[in-house]
Design a protein around this motif. Structure first.
Motif, PDB file in Angstrom:
ATOM      1  N   ASN A   1     -44.784 -36.333 -66.026  1.00  0.00           N
ATOM      2  CA  ASN A   1     -44.572 -36.019 -64.519  1.00  0.00           C
ATOM      3  C   ASN A   1     -45.269 -37.296 -63.587  1.00  0.00           C
ATOM      4  O   ASN A   1     -46.589 -37.567 -64.161  1.00  0.00           O
ATOM      5  CB  ASN A   1     -45.329 -34.775 -64.059  1.00  0.00           C
ATOM      6  CG  ASN A   1     -44.829 -33.548 -64.579  1.00  0.00           C
ATOM      7  OD1 ASN A   1     -43.373 -33.589 -64.567  1.00  0.00           O
ATOM      8  ND2 ASN A   1     -45.426 -32.456 -64.991  1.00  0.00           N
TER       9      ASN A   1
ATOM     10  N   ARG B   1     -49.090 -36.066 -68.633  1.00  0.00           N
ATOM     11  CA  ARG B   1     -48.353 -35.116 -69.403  1.00  0.00           C
ATOM     12  C   ARG B   1     -48.861 -33.525 -69.244  1.00  0.00           C
ATOM     13  O   ARG B   1     -50.074 -33.406 -69.062  1.00  0.00           O
ATOM     14  CB  ARG B   1     -48.933 -35.292 -70.866  1.00  0.00           C
ATOM     15  CG  ARG B   1     -48.064 -34.692 -71.985  1.00  0.00           C
ATOM     16  CD  ARG B   1     -46.814 -35.102 -72.330  1.00  0.00           C
ATOM     17  NE  ARG B   1     -46.976 -36.414 -73.053  1.00  0.00           N
ATOM     18  CZ  ARG B   1     -45.965 -37.088 -73.875  1.00  0.00           C
ATOM     19  NH1 ARG B   1     -44.825 -36.272 -74.106  1.00  0.00           N
ATOM     20  NH2 ARG B   1     -46.222 -38.112 -74.674  1.00  0.00           N
TER      21      ARG B   1
ATOM     22  N   SER C   1     -43.768 -32.210 -70.794  1.00  0.00           N
ATOM     23  CA  SER C   1     -43.063 -33.193 -70.023  1.00  0.00           C
ATOM     24  C   SER C   1     -43.940 -34.390 -69.174  1.00  0.00           C
ATOM     25  O   SER C   1     -45.051 -33.946 -69.177  1.00  0.00           O
ATOM     26  CB  SER C   1     -42.514 -32.411 -68.708  1.00  0.00           C
ATOM     27  OG  SER C   1     -41.630 -31.498 -69.461  1.00  0.00           O
TER      28      SER C   1
ATOM     29  N   THR D   1     -44.975 -43.359 -73.126  1.00  0.00           N
ATOM     30  CA  THR D   1     -45.287 -42.179 -73.478  1.00  0.00           C
ATOM     31  C   THR D   1     -46.519 -41.776 -74.540  1.00  0.00           C
ATOM     32  O   THR D   1     -47.369 -40.899 -74.319  1.00  0.00           O
ATOM     33  CB  THR D   1     -44.154 -41.251 -73.642  1.00  0.00           C
ATOM     34  OG1 THR D   1     -43.694 -41.852 -75.131  1.00  0.00           O
ATOM     35  CG2 THR D   1     -42.851 -41.281 -72.839  1.00  0.00           C
TER      36      THR D   1
ATOM     37  N   LYS E   1     -48.447 -29.874 -63.004  1.00  0.00           N
ATOM     38  CA  LYS E   1     -47.142 -29.771 -62.476  1.00  0.00           C
ATOM     39  C   LYS E   1     -47.378 -29.941 -60.989  1.00  0.00           C
ATOM     40  O   LYS E   1     -46.273 -30.248 -60.149  1.00  0.00           O
ATOM     41  CB  LYS E   1     -46.210 -28.547 -62.604  1.00  0.00           C
ATOM     42  CG  LYS E   1     -45.662 -28.673 -64.201  1.00  0.00           C
ATOM     43  CD  LYS E   1     -44.825 -27.403 -64.404  1.00  0.00           C
ATOM     44  CE  LYS E   1     -44.249 -27.282 -65.745  1.00  0.00           C
ATOM     45  NZ  LYS E   1     -43.601 -28.440 -66.234  1.00  0.00           N
TER      46      LYS E   1
END
Length: 424
Positions: free
Chosen positions: A93, A86, A91, A63, A129
């Motif tokens: 994805n 990110r 989050s 991450t 997203k």
């Protein structure tokens, strides 16, 4: 497909190959290496990709490689380009890196930063997203943007590790338990406050299973890895039946220090696929540098004790890792063809560490650059020997090579299970 692949095509169609693979796995002699075809045949390789790498959880990165909104990384899983990004709420994805217009890759760089995801071909634009925001004015009034968002890949994180799965339905089992334990065991390292210090990519002319098999035993270490054995104790874990009384005493002594600092260390296994264990390094050494001295002046996270040994994390089918006091190293294997694999190694340090002041990238990577290249040569010679008509499966040592036996048991069971479910 390379020349070796062309020489080894032996099945008329993939359905025949699937049936033959199932037969070979059902009739294989356990504790022996696999039949030749499973290491070099392109049709068998295709099945590996379909039944393992397109259906199981795969490690792709950390991450801290994408710390802020819009940061992304890309990875190629066979013929499947994948994008990990990110988003605004923090989050992580994962998407298939293919535009919903005409399929072009959205992001071609290994890493980058974007406000939105814009296809370079016709400028279709997606948010972080995966929702389609813009498709031009020429798609007609009936065009529904909401039906043309990016295709998602399953994505989960644990302890700073990012895993993706390309299957329609991701496998369940004990993977979430592994992630929860990974979160607990990685907490002292504060991965979000680390950074990538250096990375290497090595192409190995060997089947991916041979790369993993080589990693799962240290039977070959004494004769091939002098740099590594400056610091590494060759026992596989704290339950290794070969472990000496001297080692067990050292572990007990250092474990008391780790307990005092609240550093998790007990062996945790989730089947034979996922394992976490903290192991001491050789007495008098701190980390896996050429002389065992510190790799970075800044310790990681809340760590205060430089003698944390190496926390080894295994994730089949494609990753092993070494977590130490002042830096950690992650390894990722991705198949390229029946006889070629990509091995990626990444070294991470505290995010405030300054290159040339707190750490020297050359010192960090010296041991594993040498070890990786030695393993590459071993794997390639192994592949060349297996390609011979004179090859037949040989026996593994149940004491020195039990990790290889465990891997092939997992591989065999996983492929057979997935072949059966695919045929329903």
């Amino acid at each position: 497909m390379n020349q070796n692949d062309l020489l080894n095509i032996s099945y008329a169609d993939v359905d025949t190959a699937r049936k033959e693979m199932d037969r070979l796995l059902k009739t294989r002699q356990r504790n022996y290496s696999l039949p030749r075809e499973l290491y070099n045949d392109p049709q068998m390789f295709r099945i590996d990709m379909e039944e393992v790498f397109q259906k199981e959880w795969l490690f792709v990165g950390m991450t801290s490689e994408i710390p802020k909104k819009g940061d992304y990384m890309t990875v190629e899983i066979g013929q499947n380009p994948v994008l990990v990004v990110r988003d605004a709420d923090g989050s992580v994805n994962a998407f298939h890196n293919t535009c919903r217009h005409r399929g072009s890759r959205l992001c071609s760089q290994h890493r980058g930063k974007v406000a939105n995801l814009v296809c370079p071909y016709h400028q279709w634009t997606y948010d972080l997203k995966g929702n389609l925001l813009f498709a031009g004015t020429d798609m007609g009034e009936s065009f529904d943007k909401s039906q043309h968002g990016l295709k998602k890949a399953h994505c989960k994180t644990g302890g700073g590790f990012i895993f993706v799965c390309l299957a329609k339905n991701a496998p369940e089992g004990d993977f979430d338990d592994f992630l929860a334990t990974l979160e607990e065991y990685m907490e002292p390292y504060d991965v979000e406050n680390t950074k990538l210090a250096v990375e290497s990519n090595m192409y190995e002319q060997a089947n991916w299973k041979l790369v993993i098999e080589n990693n799962r035993e240290c039977y070959h270490c004494a004769g091939n890895h002098p740099e590594l054995l400056n610091t590494l104790l060759e026992w596989d874990d704290t339950e290794d039946p070969r472990a000496s009384e001297e080692f067990l005493a050292q572990y007990k002594r250092q474990a008391a220090e780790w307990d005092a600092e609240g550093i998790p260390h007990e062996h945790k296994s989730f089947g034979v696929r996922n394992r976490i264990v903290r192991m001491p390094l050789k007495e008098g050494t701190q980390v896996m540098t050429i002389d065992g001295s510190e790799g970075c002046d800044k310790l990681m996270g809340r760590i205060k004790n430089r003698h944390l040994g190496s926390m080894r994390i295994l994730h089949l089918p494609n990753s092993w890792n070494h977590m130490q006091s002042d830096h950690f190293i992650v390894f990722r294997v991705l198949p390229i063809s029946a006889q070629e694999s990509l091995v990626t190694t990444k070294w991470f340090v505290h995010k405030d560490a300054v290159e040339g002041v707190d750490y020297d990238p050359a010192k960090l990577r010296q041991v594993w650059d040498a070890t990786n290249d030695q393993d590459r040569q071993l794997g390639e010679e192994n592949q060349r020997g297996i390609n011979s008509l004179g090859y037949e499966p040989g026996p593994y040592s149940e004491t020195f090579e039990f990790g290889v036996i465990n891997f092939l048991d997992w591989y065999s069971e996983t492929v057979q299970k997935n072949l059966e479910s695919s045929d329903k």
